[in-house]
Design an enzyme around this catalytic site. Structure first.
Site, PDB file in Angstrom:
ATOM      1  CG  ASP A 120      -1.175   4.443   2.752  1.00 36.29           C
ATOM      2  OD1 ASP A 120      -0.982   5.213   1.797  1.00 36.29           O
ATOM      3  OD2 ASP A 120      -2.138   4.542   3.534  1.00 36.29           O
TER       4      ASP A 120
ATOM      5  CD  GLU B  89      -3.404  -3.289   2.444  1.00 41.35           C
ATOM      6  OE1 GLU B  89      -3.482  -2.141   2.013  1.00 41.35           O
ATOM      7  OE2 GLU B  89      -4.174  -3.730   3.320  1.00 41.35           O
TER       8      GLU B  89
ATOM      9  CG  HIS C  30      -2.019   5.082  -3.469  1.00 43.09           C
ATOM     10  ND1 HIS C  30      -1.092   5.527  -2.553  1.00 43.09           N
ATOM     11  CD2 HIS C  30      -2.970   4.437  -2.747  1.00 43.09           C
ATOM     12  CE1 HIS C  30      -1.482   5.186  -1.342  1.00 43.09           C
ATOM     13  NE2 HIS C  30      -2.614   4.509  -1.420  1.00 43.09           N
TER      14      HIS C  30
ATOM     15  CG  HIS D  41      -7.962  -0.076   6.053  1.00 38.57           C
ATOM     16  ND1 HIS D  41      -6.887   0.435   5.360  1.00 38.57           N
ATOM     17  CD2 HIS D  41      -8.458   0.942   6.784  1.00 38.57           C
ATOM     18  CE1 HIS D  41      -6.740   1.719   5.679  1.00 38.57           C
ATOM     19  NE2 HIS D  41      -7.677   2.046   6.530  1.00 38.57           N
TER      20      HIS D  41
ATOM     21  CB  SER E 183      -6.227   2.380  -0.218  1.00 41.84           C
ATOM     22  OG  SER E 183      -4.926   2.835  -0.015  1.00 41.84           O
TER      23      SER E 183
ATOM     24  CG  HIS F  42      -2.419   8.411  -1.368  1.00 41.04           C
ATOM     25  ND1 HIS F  42      -3.632   7.812  -1.546  1.00 41.04           N
ATOM     26  CD2 HIS F  42      -2.002   8.067  -0.125  1.00 41.04           C
ATOM     27  CE1 HIS F  42      -3.953   7.140  -0.449  1.00 41.04           C
ATOM     28  NE2 HIS F  42      -2.982   7.283   0.424  1.00 41.04           N
TER      29      HIS F  42
ATOM     30  CG  ASP G 291      -2.114   0.944   1.008  1.00 39.80           C
ATOM     31  OD1 ASP G 291      -1.893   2.119   0.660  1.00 39.80           O
ATOM     32  OD2 ASP G 291      -3.259   0.498   1.195  1.00 39.80           O
TER      33      ASP G 291
ATOM     34  CB  SER H  16      -6.075  -2.661   0.384  1.00 33.96           C
ATOM     35  OG  SER H  16      -5.534  -1.381   0.485  1.00 33.96           O
TER      36      SER H  16
HETATM   37 ZN   LIG Z   1      -3.052   6.137   2.165  1.00 38.58          ZN
END
Ligand SMILES: [Zn+2]
Ligand SMILES: *[C@@H]1O[C@H](CO)[C@@H](O)[C@H](O)[C@H]1NC(C)=O
Ligand SMILES: *[C@@H]1O[C@H](CO)[C@@H](O)[C@H](O)[C@H]1NC(C)=O
Length: 534
Positions: free
Chosen positions: A356, A351, A398, A187, A124, A475, A80, A189
């Site tokens: 992130d 993940e 991302h 979450h 995400s 991001h 992530d 993702s």
């Molecule tokens: Zn993020």
């Protein structure tokens, strides 16, 4: 590894002190001259020519035997926020910029475009829809088309706007499916695997009510995981987020309050549902519990190892949590072991969620440690599987705004200062962000840019420099890498839409909407080639 970080940290600490003295002079000694890591062979033409020959030999070998087996198993690894810069900086942290991390050894690499339908820089949630369902949606939405705006209660519940994920395609083809994350299992993702919602924050019913929608019309993500077909069919669910499964009036195994308002215990409901079907199912909440599960005899596994998100990998050791919380690698290993029992193969989503989160707080050190652990999980998966029948794809949803800059020497501590002072006579860090909470470490209202000569870069929670003040760093919009190994990995080269990723994976496994269509196309291609030969 953590012991090694500690040493690296100490080294950085001493280096900072050595540096601090030198900062009084405008120019610093170029440390590369004294570099202990410089490989003298690198100074010759022969070294680079030989290296290129060996890469060429690999390419010839790969192109002479493309892997066109059908993928029995698919593992999608999602870092992530794992920008290319994050990978490069992690490599620098691990020792030397020329060293690779596991998935960079994969034979085929591409670049994916990550934008959402309504935003050039995505989140995400919208990207999970893209890389899991093959459809681009709006920022903040999961598993729904772009006809559904964020927060729309009514359209969120409209099944005709829901997309199908590759986990469903795999299940429909008789494969098992599972997910592993270091975030809450509800979450954005991981939710892309099984959920459909106009608002990623609806992880429990209280959040839906807070946003002014009805928790009866809109089903929260935790309930979707336990009640809806794709979630219900998942053989492995591991990560954090116990709070979303129990009521606010109850506490979890560690005494933390639940979040629900409907009085339900979804963990208990998950377990009851499996046992009622006569399946062997286990719910575990710590590492000991996971170790005690007989993975050979278990058909369904739910592991919720934290009330909220799982801790940072670096913190497992530093904060004495490694006995109670499994690492991403450990969860990945258990997941593969359980899923490998499936005769028709499996789809597994893994993940590394906290890369992130480290970046959002400008804590580059934490983000890079997460990336290193993520790479370790990939390496382990590759050891436990066979590239003849298992497609492994590693990518990011991302980017982030961190850069590695300032011409550091090859062996410089990437968490430290650039070797030369800036034009204002002050030092600056090798890693820095375009925005985020590190702003206050960077600028002072009274005195302008701060002097970082005495900053404590050994602190893994240090917030790196940021140009623009924001509570949470944003991001980035640049394309992200896609690394592939196994059946049809060669299809993953090029620069394409993120939505291509599930399409290619489904094609490789001959499942979902890309199963027979794609095979027909391929046969036609072969025919026309044959005709050309005639
Ligand atoms: Zn993020
Ligand atoms: C919820 O159910 C699980 C599984 O049966 C159980 O271990 C846990 O203690 C329950 N939690 C609460 C708060 O009742
Ligand atoms: C699980 O099954 C594998 C493969 O059949 C076997 O090698 C392994 O020893 C088994 N593990 C346990 C704990 O029974």
């Amino acid at each position: 590894m953590c012991i090694r970080w500690f040493h690296l940290g100490l080294l950085a600490y001493f280096m900072c002190f050595a540096y601090a003295d030198e900062f009084h002079s405008r120019f610093l000694l170029p440390r590369s001259v004294k570099s202990t890591k410089t490989n003298s062979a690198e100074q010759t033409t022969e070294y680079w020519m030989t290296k290129a020959q060996s890469i060429l030999a690999d390419k010839l070998e790969e192109s002479s035997r493309l892997n066109t087996n059908r993928a029995k198993n698919i593992i999608l690894f999602l870092g992530d926020g794992m920008s290319v810069h994050t990978i490069t900086s992690t490599r620098a942290m691990l020792g030397d910029v020329s060293e690779k991390i596991s998935f960079q050894e994969f034979p085929y690499t591409g670049l994916s475009k990550t934008y959402a339908i309504d935003k050039g820089v995505p989140d995400s949630a919208s990207t999970a829809t893209a890389y899991l369902s093959g459809v681009k949606g709006n920022y903040g939405t999961i598993g729904v088309t772009a006809e559904v705006p964020k927060y729309d209660c009514e359209l969120s519940a409209d099944e005709s706007k829901h997309t199908e994920s590759i986990a469903k395609w795999a299940q429909d083809a008789g494969k098992w499916a599972g997910l592993v994350t270091t975030a809450t299992v509800t979450h954005a993702s991981p939710a892309g695997v099984y959920a459909h919602t106009s608002q990623r924050a609806w992880e429990n019913d209280a959040e839906i009510i807070n946003d002014g929608c009805s928790a009866d019309v809109n089903v929260d993500i935790a309930r979707q995981l336990v009640e809806w077909p794709v979630g219900k069919g998942l053989r492995v669910i591991m990560g954090g987020g116990r709070r979303n499964f129990i009521d606010a009036s109850d506490v979890d195994e560690e005494g933390i309050d639940g979040k629900r308002t409907d009085g339900r215990n979804l963990t208990a409901e998950w377990l009851t549902d499996k046992l009622k079907q006569g399946a062997s199912a286990e719910y575990v909440w710590n590492k000991e519990g996971l170790w005690n599960v007989d993975l050979n005899e278990t058909e369904y596994l739910l592991g919720l190892f934290s009330s909220k998100h799982c801790p940072y990998h670096g913190e497992l050791e530093r904060e004495g949590l490694s006995d109670s919380v499994p690492s991403l690698s450990e969860m990945t290993e258990a997941a593969i072991e359980l899923l490998s029992k499936s005769e028709q193969g499996y789809f597994l989503f893994v993940e590394g969620a906290k890369i992130d989160m480290g970046h959002h707080s400008n804590r580059a050190h934490l983000a890079l440690e997460e990336t290193a652990e993520f790479a370790r999980a990939v390496e382990l998966a590759r050891e436990l599987t066979n590239e003849e029948d298992t497609l492994i794809v590693v990518t990011a949803d991302h980017s982030h705004t961190m850069t590695m800059n300032g011409y550091p020497s090859r062996d410089a501590d990437v968490f430290g200062l650039a070797p030369v002072l800036a034009d204002d006579g002050l030092p600056y860090t090798i890693l820095s962000y375009a925005n985020g909470p590190g702003y206050s470490k960077t600028f002072s209202k009274k005195t302008g840019r701060r002097d970082l000569s005495d900053a404590d870069f050994t602190d893994p929670k240090y917030k790196y420099m940021a140009t623009v003040p924001l509570k949470s760093e944003t991001h980035g919009g640049d394309d992200v890498g896609v690394f592939a190994s196994g059946p049809y990995a060669h299809y993953f080269t090029g620069n394409y839409e993120q939505t291509n990723i599930p399409a290619l994976m489904a094609f490789a496994a001959n499942i979902g909407p890309f199963a027979n269509v794609a095979v027909t196309l391929q046969e036609e291609d072969c025919k026309s080639e044959d005709e050309n030969l005639l």
